[in-house]
Design a protein around this motif. Sequence first.
Motif, PDB file in Angstrom:
ATOM      1  N   ARG A  10       0.849  -1.195   0.000  1.00  0.00           N
ATOM      2  CA  ARG A  10       0.000   0.000   0.000  1.00  0.00           C
ATOM      3  C   ARG A  10       0.887   1.248   0.000  1.00  0.00           C
ATOM      4  O   ARG A  10       2.091   1.164   0.199  1.00  0.00           O
ATOM      5  N   SER A  11       0.269   2.394  -0.193  1.00  0.00           N
ATOM      6  CA  SER A  11       0.996   3.651  -0.029  1.00  0.00           C
ATOM      7  C   SER A  11       0.990   4.018   1.450  1.00  0.00           C
ATOM      8  O   SER A  11      -0.077   4.268   2.017  1.00  0.00           O
ATOM      9  N   ARG A  13       2.447   6.608   4.416  1.00  0.00           N
ATOM     10  CA  ARG A  13       2.928   7.992   4.480  1.00  0.00           C
ATOM     11  C   ARG A  13       3.403   8.405   5.862  1.00  0.00           C
ATOM     12  O   ARG A  13       3.816   9.541   6.050  1.00  0.00           O
ATOM     13  N   GLY A  64       4.778  16.660  -2.218  1.00  0.00           N
ATOM     14  CA  GLY A  64       3.382  16.921  -1.857  1.00  0.00           C
ATOM     15  C   GLY A  64       2.716  15.629  -1.406  1.00  0.00           C
ATOM     16  O   GLY A  64       2.687  14.648  -2.148  1.00  0.00           O
ATOM     17  N   TRP A  65       2.196  15.648  -0.188  1.00  0.00           N
ATOM     18  CA  TRP A  65       1.661  14.425   0.418  1.00  0.00           C
ATOM     19  C   TRP A  65       0.144  14.412   0.420  1.00  0.00           C
ATOM     20  O   TRP A  65      -0.491  15.383   0.830  1.00  0.00           O
ATOM     21  N   ALA A  66      -0.438  13.289   0.002  1.00  0.00           N
ATOM     22  CA  ALA A  66      -1.863  12.977   0.177  1.00  0.00           C
ATOM     23  C   ALA A  66      -2.769  14.185  -0.076  1.00  0.00           C
ATOM     24  O   ALA A  66      -3.423  14.681   0.843  1.00  0.00           O
ATOM     25  N   CYS A 120       5.842   5.127  -0.452  1.00  0.00           N
ATOM     26  CA  CYS A 120       4.841   5.853  -1.221  1.00  0.00           C
ATOM     27  C   CYS A 120       5.515   6.379  -2.485  1.00  0.00           C
ATOM     28  O   CYS A 120       6.627   6.900  -2.423  1.00  0.00           O
ATOM     29  N   MET A 121       4.819   6.195  -3.608  1.00  0.00           N
ATOM     30  CA  MET A 121       5.287   6.828  -4.847  1.00  0.00           C
ATOM     31  C   MET A 121       4.770   8.258  -4.840  1.00  0.00           C
ATOM     32  O   MET A 121       3.591   8.469  -4.565  1.00  0.00           O
ATOM     33  N   LEU A 122       5.603   9.211  -5.155  1.00  0.00           N
ATOM     34  CA  LEU A 122       5.156  10.604  -5.199  1.00  0.00           C
ATOM     35  C   LEU A 122       5.508  11.237  -6.544  1.00  0.00           C
ATOM     36  O   LEU A 122       6.678  11.255  -6.930  1.00  0.00           O
ATOM     37  N   SER A 124       3.910  14.290  -7.026  1.00  0.00           N
ATOM     38  CA  SER A 124       3.765  15.698  -6.667  1.00  0.00           C
ATOM     39  C   SER A 124       5.106  16.164  -6.088  1.00  0.00           C
ATOM     40  O   SER A 124       5.420  15.906  -4.923  1.00  0.00           O
ATOM     41  N   ILE A 144       9.858  10.420 -10.706  1.00  0.00           N
ATOM     42  CA  ILE A 144       9.028  10.053  -9.553  1.00  0.00           C
ATOM     43  C   ILE A 144       9.943   9.830  -8.345  1.00  0.00           C
ATOM     44  O   ILE A 144      11.093   9.428  -8.501  1.00  0.00           O
ATOM     45  N   TYR A 168      -9.470   8.193  -0.922  1.00  0.00           N
ATOM     46  CA  TYR A 168      -8.965   7.583   0.314  1.00  0.00           C
ATOM     47  C   TYR A 168      -9.250   8.517   1.485  1.00  0.00           C
ATOM     48  O   TYR A 168      -9.420   9.726   1.301  1.00  0.00           O
ATOM     49  N   VAL A 178      -8.488   2.795   1.818  1.00  0.00           N
ATOM     50  CA  VAL A 178      -8.321   2.946   0.369  1.00  0.00           C
ATOM     51  C   VAL A 178      -9.413   2.146  -0.338  1.00  0.00           C
ATOM     52  O   VAL A 178      -9.346   0.919  -0.410  1.00  0.00           O
ATOM     53  N   LYS A 180     -11.222   0.352  -3.226  1.00  0.00           N
ATOM     54  CA  LYS A 180     -10.823  -0.219  -4.527  1.00  0.00           C
ATOM     55  C   LYS A 180     -12.060  -0.760  -5.238  1.00  0.00           C
ATOM     56  O   LYS A 180     -12.918  -1.389  -4.608  1.00  0.00           O
TER      57      LYS A 180
HETATM   58  C1  LIG Z   1       1.916   7.679 -10.336  1.00  0.00           C
HETATM   59  C2  LIG Z   1       1.542   7.897  -8.893  1.00  0.00           C
HETATM   60  C3  LIG Z   1       1.782   9.126  -8.309  1.00  0.00           C
HETATM   61  C4  LIG Z   1       1.468   9.342  -6.964  1.00  0.00           C
HETATM   62  N1  LIG Z   1       1.784  10.550  -6.394  1.00  0.00           N
HETATM   63  C5  LIG Z   1       1.515  10.734  -5.091  1.00  0.00           C
HETATM   64  C6  LIG Z   1       1.894  11.951  -4.471  1.00  0.00           C
HETATM   65  O1  LIG Z   1       2.447  12.847  -5.091  1.00  0.00           O
HETATM   66  N2  LIG Z   1       1.636  12.099  -3.144  1.00  0.00           N
HETATM   67  C7  LIG Z   1       1.055  11.105  -2.410  1.00  0.00           C
HETATM   68  O2  LIG Z   1       0.870  11.286  -1.200  1.00  0.00           O
HETATM   69  N3  LIG Z   1       0.674   9.938  -2.970  1.00  0.00           N
HETATM   70  C8  LIG Z   1       0.896   9.725  -4.290  1.00  0.00           C
HETATM   71  N4  LIG Z   1       0.559   8.531  -4.873  1.00  0.00           N
HETATM   72  C9  LIG Z   1      -0.086   7.475  -4.080  1.00  0.00           C
HETATM   73  C10 LIG Z   1      -1.581   7.326  -4.411  1.00  0.00           C
HETATM   74  O3  LIG Z   1      -2.306   8.338  -3.756  1.00  0.00           O
HETATM   75  C11 LIG Z   1      -2.044   5.917  -3.943  1.00  0.00           C
HETATM   76  O4  LIG Z   1      -1.472   4.959  -4.810  1.00  0.00           O
HETATM   77  C12 LIG Z   1      -3.566   5.783  -3.930  1.00  0.00           C
HETATM   78  O5  LIG Z   1      -4.122   6.603  -2.944  1.00  0.00           O
HETATM   79  C13 LIG Z   1      -4.012   4.347  -3.688  1.00  0.00           C
HETATM   80  O6  LIG Z   1      -3.458   3.847  -2.502  1.00  0.00           O
HETATM   81  P1  LIG Z   1      -2.615   2.509  -2.547  1.00  0.00           P
HETATM   82  O7  LIG Z   1      -1.297   2.817  -3.220  1.00  0.00           O
HETATM   83  O8  LIG Z   1      -2.434   2.094  -1.131  1.00  0.00           O
HETATM   84  O9  LIG Z   1      -3.386   1.509  -3.354  1.00  0.00           O
HETATM   85  C14 LIG Z   1       0.865   8.298  -6.195  1.00  0.00           C
HETATM   86  C15 LIG Z   1       0.627   7.058  -6.805  1.00  0.00           C
HETATM   87  C16 LIG Z   1       0.963   6.849  -8.127  1.00  0.00           C
HETATM   88  C17 LIG Z   1       0.729   5.491  -8.741  1.00  0.00           C
END
Ligand SMILES: Cc1cc2nc3c(=O)[nH]c(=O)nc-3n(C[C@H](O)[C@H](O)[C@H](O)COP(=O)(O)O)c2cc1C
Length: 190
Positions: A10-11, A13, A64-66, A120-122, A124, A144, A168, A178, A180
């Motif tokens: 999961r993501s 943070r 940038g977060w969430a 977490c992938m970011l 932003s 990224i 979310y 989250v 789905k």
């Molecule tokens: C391409 C991509 C960019 C994302 N960028 C951000 C971000 O900038 N900040 C953040 O807090 N989460 C970011 N996320 C996380 C998403 O918000 C998260 O994948 C989504 O809420 C679903 O949650 P999960 O990953 O647990 O399934 C990113 C995810 C992806 C795939």
Amino acid sequence: MIHDLVRQTRSFRRFHQEVAIDNETLRQLVDLGRLSASGRNRQPLKYLLSCDPEKNALIFPQLGWAALLKDWPGPAEGERPSAYIIILGDKEISQDFALDHGIAAQSIVLGATEKGLGGCMLRSIRREALRQALSIPERYEILIVLALGKPKETVVIDPLGPDGDTRYWRDENQVHHVPKRSLDDVIVSH
Ligand SMILES: Cc1cc2nc3c(=O)[nH]c(=O)nc-3n(C[C@H](O)[C@H](O)[C@H](O)COP(=O)(O)O)c2cc1C
């Protein structure tokens, strides 16, 4: 089981910031990116690693977060990532990075889960500020950022409610939810 691994990935943070991640661990994770699929096998991705507190402190403010958690400014000091992998596109190899960084990013976060970590992938990112803070040459496009650490939060997957809302959210116990879509919802049949 791949299903369990993907479910657990999961993501996250919020982290136990005091749990350090060493450079060798980051190298092992980057190796998963290196071995991943690449369009025309051009392999234009490069990786910038950070696992020391001073460098981490240069990266954190540029993220940038969430965005959907309007009242939450991002992880507080003590709950911040212990490490980062910044995925760069080497423009001397290709001008088009297509899907490569998404695939590499997923390989890396799956590997992190296997190691008992999370991330977490970011996307932003204040890219110019980050470039300056880390003196990243123009040759590299900042694609990224992967924030990594020992997760300090519970994240659960929920089915989508009847209103179809995919946003979310966090409950009163700070559990992160989250929603789905269901399997039947995502398979097109006609
Ligand atoms: C391409 C991509 C960019 C994302 N960028 C951000 C971000 O900038 N900040 C953040 O807090 N989460 C970011 N996320 C996380 C998403 O918000 C998260 O994948 C989504 O809420 C679903 O949650 P999960 O990953 O647990 O399934 C990113 C995810 C992806 C795939």
